[in-house]
Scaffold this motif. Sequence first.
Motif, PDB file in Angstrom:
ATOM      1  N   ALA A   1      -0.765  -3.758   4.951  1.00  0.00           N
ATOM      2  CA  ALA A   1      -1.013  -2.854   3.822  1.00  0.00           C
ATOM      3  C   ALA A   1      -0.457  -3.435   2.528  1.00  0.00           C
ATOM      4  O   ALA A   1      -1.065  -3.282   1.455  1.00  0.00           O
ATOM      5  N   THR A   2       0.693  -4.102   2.613  1.00  0.00           N
ATOM      6  CA  THR A   2       1.272  -4.763   1.436  1.00  0.00           C
ATOM      7  C   THR A   2       0.314  -5.805   0.889  1.00  0.00           C
ATOM      8  O   THR A   2       0.055  -5.862  -0.324  1.00  0.00           O
ATOM      9  N   ALA A   3      -0.233  -6.631   1.778  1.00  0.00           N
ATOM     10  CA  ALA A   3      -1.163  -7.679   1.346  1.00  0.00           C
ATOM     11  C   ALA A   3      -2.408  -7.079   0.709  1.00  0.00           C
ATOM     12  O   ALA A   3      -2.871  -7.539  -0.352  1.00  0.00           O
ATOM     13  N   VAL A   4      -2.955  -6.040   1.338  1.00  0.00           N
ATOM     14  CA  VAL A   4      -4.165  -5.404   0.815  1.00  0.00           C
ATOM     15  C   VAL A   4      -3.915  -4.819  -0.571  1.00  0.00           C
ATOM     16  O   VAL A   4      -4.718  -4.993  -1.501  1.00  0.00           O
ATOM     17  N   LYS A   5      -2.776  -4.129  -0.721  1.00  0.00           N
ATOM     18  CA  LYS A   5      -2.472  -3.492  -2.010  1.00  0.00           C
ATOM     19  C   LYS A   5      -2.252  -4.534  -3.101  1.00  0.00           C
ATOM     20  O   LYS A   5      -2.649  -4.328  -4.258  1.00  0.00           O
ATOM     21  N   ARG A   6      -1.634  -5.646  -2.750  1.00  0.00           N
ATOM     22  CA  ARG A   6      -1.380  -6.671  -3.770  1.00  0.00           C
ATOM     23  C   ARG A   6      -2.670  -7.395  -4.175  1.00  0.00           C
ATOM     24  O   ARG A   6      -2.826  -7.798  -5.323  1.00  0.00           O
ATOM     25  N   VAL A   7      -3.576  -7.555  -3.233  1.00  0.00           N
ATOM     26  CA  VAL A   7      -4.859  -8.188  -3.553  1.00  0.00           C
ATOM     27  C   VAL A   7      -5.778  -7.200  -4.274  1.00  0.00           C
ATOM     28  O   VAL A   7      -6.539  -7.585  -5.163  1.00  0.00           O
TER      29      VAL A   7
ATOM     30  N   ARG B   1      10.954  -2.780  -0.820  1.00  0.00           N
ATOM     31  CA  ARG B   1      10.305  -3.483  -1.936  1.00  0.00           C
ATOM     32  C   ARG B   1       9.588  -2.518  -2.863  1.00  0.00           C
ATOM     33  O   ARG B   1       9.185  -2.886  -3.960  1.00  0.00           O
ATOM     34  N   GLY B   2       9.389  -1.310  -2.384  1.00  0.00           N
ATOM     35  CA  GLY B   2       8.692  -0.325  -3.210  1.00  0.00           C
ATOM     36  C   GLY B   2       7.200  -0.572  -3.296  1.00  0.00           C
ATOM     37  O   GLY B   2       6.574  -0.263  -4.318  1.00  0.00           O
ATOM     38  N   GLU B   3       6.631  -1.103  -2.205  1.00  0.00           N
ATOM     39  CA  GLU B   3       5.181  -1.316  -2.197  1.00  0.00           C
ATOM     40  C   GLU B   3       4.479   0.024  -2.402  1.00  0.00           C
ATOM     41  O   GLU B   3       4.844   1.032  -1.800  1.00  0.00           O
ATOM     42  N   ASN B   4       3.464   0.050  -3.237  1.00  0.00           N
ATOM     43  CA  ASN B   4       2.772   1.297  -3.561  1.00  0.00           C
ATOM     44  C   ASN B   4       1.753   1.661  -2.485  1.00  0.00           C
ATOM     45  O   ASN B   4       0.538   1.676  -2.704  1.00  0.00           O
ATOM     46  N   ILE B   5       2.286   1.954  -1.319  1.00  0.00           N
ATOM     47  CA  ILE B   5       1.470   2.350  -0.176  1.00  0.00           C
ATOM     48  C   ILE B   5       2.035   3.638   0.411  1.00  0.00           C
ATOM     49  O   ILE B   5       3.151   4.046   0.089  1.00  0.00           O
ATOM     50  N   THR B   6       1.249   4.264   1.276  1.00  0.00           N
ATOM     51  CA  THR B   6       1.697   5.444   2.005  1.00  0.00           C
ATOM     52  C   THR B   6       1.666   5.143   3.492  1.00  0.00           C
ATOM     53  O   THR B   6       0.688   4.588   3.993  1.00  0.00           O
ATOM     54  N   ILE B   7       2.733   5.498   4.179  1.00  0.00           N
ATOM     55  CA  ILE B   7       2.786   5.347   5.628  1.00  0.00           C
ATOM     56  C   ILE B   7       2.767   6.737   6.250  1.00  0.00           C
ATOM     57  O   ILE B   7       3.641   7.559   5.978  1.00  0.00           O
ATOM     58  N   ILE B   8       1.739   6.998   7.060  1.00  0.00           N
ATOM     59  CA  ILE B   8       1.665   8.226   7.842  1.00  0.00           C
ATOM     60  C   ILE B   8       2.263   7.898   9.213  1.00  0.00           C
ATOM     61  O   ILE B   8       1.749   7.049   9.939  1.00  0.00           O
TER      62      ILE B   8
END
Length: 253
Positions: free
Chosen positions: A84-90, A119-126
């Motif tokens: 998810a980190t990789a997807v959000k950064r791309v 790191r504060g990645e702008n993702i949500t984990i359910i």
Amino acid sequence: MAETTEKEMKVVFERPHSLLPVVTNFCPGCPHGIVERLVCEVMDELDIEGETIGVAPVGCSVISYDFFGCDMIEAAHGRAPAVATAVKRVHPDKVVFAYQGDGDLASIGMAETVHAATRGENITIIFINNAIYGMTGGQMAPTTLVGMKTSTSPYGRDVHLHGYPLKMADIAAQLEGTAYVTRQSVDTVPAIRKAKKAIRKAFENSMAGKGSNLVEIVSTCNSGWKMSPEKSNKWMQEHMFPFYPLGDLKDKQ
């Protein structure tokens, strides 16, 4: 009495557009179907189905890509936050979420979860916490309660052998990179409403770039627990809620 015409009928409940029109194959009584519907309702309300990318790893969550209408990626066991980190950064303009179970997130994926959050990645984990490895045979998980019997702890979890259960939401709440951390359930209608509100808030936070968001759903696994859905709910309320109390743990404005 006049007959109600089709034109006068008002739709009050229907399948969310973001939830694909297929039959789910979760065990009867499993909360996964409820939680996935809530995620889809939120996508519909925010009109982001076409802008959302979900990541599902190994475990019961692995079949989620059959049900979500948004783009989905399958990750290796525990690696959903890293993917998810990789997807959000791309694709920084996309809404990215991971959908994980407790055996996946708190065991093999512990490092990925903590580091993505800090790191504060702008993702949500359910995060579905049913205190067991549901898909693979009902083994003890990092979240299994003390004294709880599983296929690999037939006499109950022993702290001298296995240590104490991990409270992942409490850990995440202490990390600087998290914006919103909450623990909810879907065992009653009011609880379902609160869980949906929490999921929406998490998605809105990630869209606003506020940091990482973790929504833990304390759940049952009546198949793994060897109980009826009704008895599972009662057991969860009596045993899991005291150890995993519901509510917001962090809400950084």
